[in-house]
Design an enzyme around this catalytic site. Structure first.
Site, mmCIF file in Angstrom:
data_model
loop_
_atom_site.group_PDB
_atom_site.id
_atom_site.type_symbol
_atom_site.label_atom_id
_atom_site.label_comp_id
_atom_site.label_asym_id
_atom_site.label_seq_id
_atom_site.Cartn_x
_atom_site.Cartn_y
_atom_site.Cartn_z
ATOM 1 N N LYS A 20 0.823 -1.202 0.115
ATOM 2 C CA LYS A 20 -0.022 0.209 -0.068
ATOM 3 C C LYS A 20 0.756 1.197 -0.074
ATOM 4 C CE LYS A 20 -1.047 -0.150 4.807
ATOM 5 N NZ LYS A 20 -0.045 -0.901 5.079
ATOM 6 N N ARG A 95 -3.946 2.440 13.168
ATOM 7 C CA ARG A 95 -3.770 1.085 13.632
ATOM 8 C C ARG A 95 -4.348 0.526 14.634
ATOM 9 N NH1 ARG A 95 1.490 1.307 10.594
ATOM 10 N NH2 ARG A 95 2.716 -0.378 10.366
ATOM 11 N N ARG A 134 14.178 -3.763 4.710
ATOM 12 C CA ARG A 134 14.245 -2.769 5.524
ATOM 13 C C ARG A 134 14.737 -3.360 6.754
ATOM 14 N NH1 ARG A 134 8.234 -0.344 6.015
ATOM 15 N NH2 ARG A 134 8.334 -1.236 7.985
ATOM 16 N N ARG A 145 4.972 -8.539 13.368
ATOM 17 C CA ARG A 145 4.317 -7.248 12.939
ATOM 18 C C ARG A 145 3.171 -7.754 12.290
ATOM 19 N NH1 ARG A 145 8.725 -4.841 10.258
ATOM 20 N NH2 ARG A 145 7.333 -4.950 8.188
HETATM 21 P P1 AMP Z 1 5.119 0.978 8.488
HETATM 22 O O1 AMP Z 1 6.215 1.576 7.569
HETATM 23 O O2 AMP Z 1 3.637 1.482 8.222
HETATM 24 O O3 AMP Z 1 4.832 -0.501 8.337
HETATM 25 O O4 AMP Z 1 5.261 1.316 9.933
HETATM 26 C C1 AMP Z 1 6.720 0.852 10.452
HETATM 27 C C2 AMP Z 1 6.503 0.940 12.071
HETATM 28 O O5 AMP Z 1 6.207 2.197 12.663
HETATM 29 C C3 AMP Z 1 5.642 -0.036 12.648
HETATM 30 O O6 AMP Z 1 5.701 -1.310 12.830
HETATM 31 C C4 AMP Z 1 5.154 0.654 14.038
HETATM 32 O O7 AMP Z 1 6.273 0.269 14.912
HETATM 33 C C5 AMP Z 1 5.331 2.129 13.615
HETATM 34 N N1 AMP Z 1 4.262 2.919 13.472
HETATM 35 C C6 AMP Z 1 3.495 3.329 12.222
HETATM 36 N N2 AMP Z 1 2.740 3.893 12.139
HETATM 37 C C7 AMP Z 1 1.932 3.527 13.289
HETATM 38 C C8 AMP Z 1 0.888 3.854 13.960
HETATM 39 N N3 AMP Z 1 -0.155 4.407 13.364
HETATM 40 N N4 AMP Z 1 0.651 3.445 15.204
HETATM 41 C C9 AMP Z 1 1.635 2.837 16.003
HETATM 42 N N5 AMP Z 1 3.023 2.632 15.496
HETATM 43 C C10 AMP Z 1 2.990 2.876 14.173
#
Ligand code: AMP
Length: 198
Positions: A20, A95, A134, A145
């Protein structure tokens, strides 16, 4: 949360690795929409070693969620800053149900107009996740995750479905087909949205 008037917020839902973020970046570039990724914002803070970054890194490196208060504050700040944008693609937020409630409470009436749910099969997801490279994509962290996603984030799918704004996109297909559906969903919602807000 004090979001600016005139915004149309599109919430992107889906499991980690569904693509996404890539889809949102492409759509934003092609249509002049704003892509707001909380993961990207957090990674920038981590790289700059800010207070928020240092706090957040402890959760991110394990695949845990950063606490709601911190996330709500961060998104609120960015939504206030984007007054001239019409379409905001919110990628990675909300989230949790608490985050979704905070967003609904504070966003101006009707501004959360659409929630796009990117659905993909488990086999497709694991091959995409292992191909990304990553820092938080080690096998153990990825597994965690996914668990956090299923337990805490996936209930948002029915939450937005009940609000009548959920549209599902089959993300098992090629990038171009997904982009076409993505743009179509946003454009048709945007037409209805402009009629309401003038
Ligand atoms: P993403 O790039 O969206 O996969 O986010 C990477 C990491 O950032 C996640 O595994 C969480 O640890 C943190 N993170 C990103 N967005 C949120 C959110 N809305 N609430 C809590 N943690 C977040």
């Amino acid at each position: 949360m004090g979001a600016a008037e005139g915004l149309m917020i599109v919430i992107l839902l889906g499991p980690p690795g569904v693509g996404k973020g890539t889809q949102a970046a492409m759509a934003a570039e092609a249509h002049g929409w704003l892509h707001l990724s909380t993961g990207d914002l957090l990674r920038a803070q981590v790289a700059q070693k800010t207070d928020i970054g240092l706090q957040a890194d402890q959760y991110m490196s394990k695949g845990d969620l950063v606490p709601d208060v911190l996330m709500v504050e961060m998104v609120a700040q960015h939504l206030t800053d984007v007054s001239s944008e019409v379409v905001v693609l919110l990628d990675g937020f909300p989230r949790t149900i608490a985050q979704a409630e905070a967003l609904s409470e504070k966003a101006p009436g009707g501004s959360i107009a659409l929630s796009l749910y990117f659905r993909a099969s488990n086999s497709e997801l694991s091959s995409r996740l292992t191909g990304r490279g990553r820092a938080d994509d080690t096998e153990e962290v990825v597994a965690h995750r996914l668990k956090v996603y299923h337990e805490t984030t996936s209930p948002l799918i029915s939450w937005y479905q009940e609000k009548g704004i959920l549209v599902e996109i089959d993300a098992n297909r090629d990038i171009a087909s997904i982009q076409t559906d993505f743009a179509h969903a946003v454009d048709s919602t945007l037409k209805g949205f402009s009629q309401i807000t003038g």
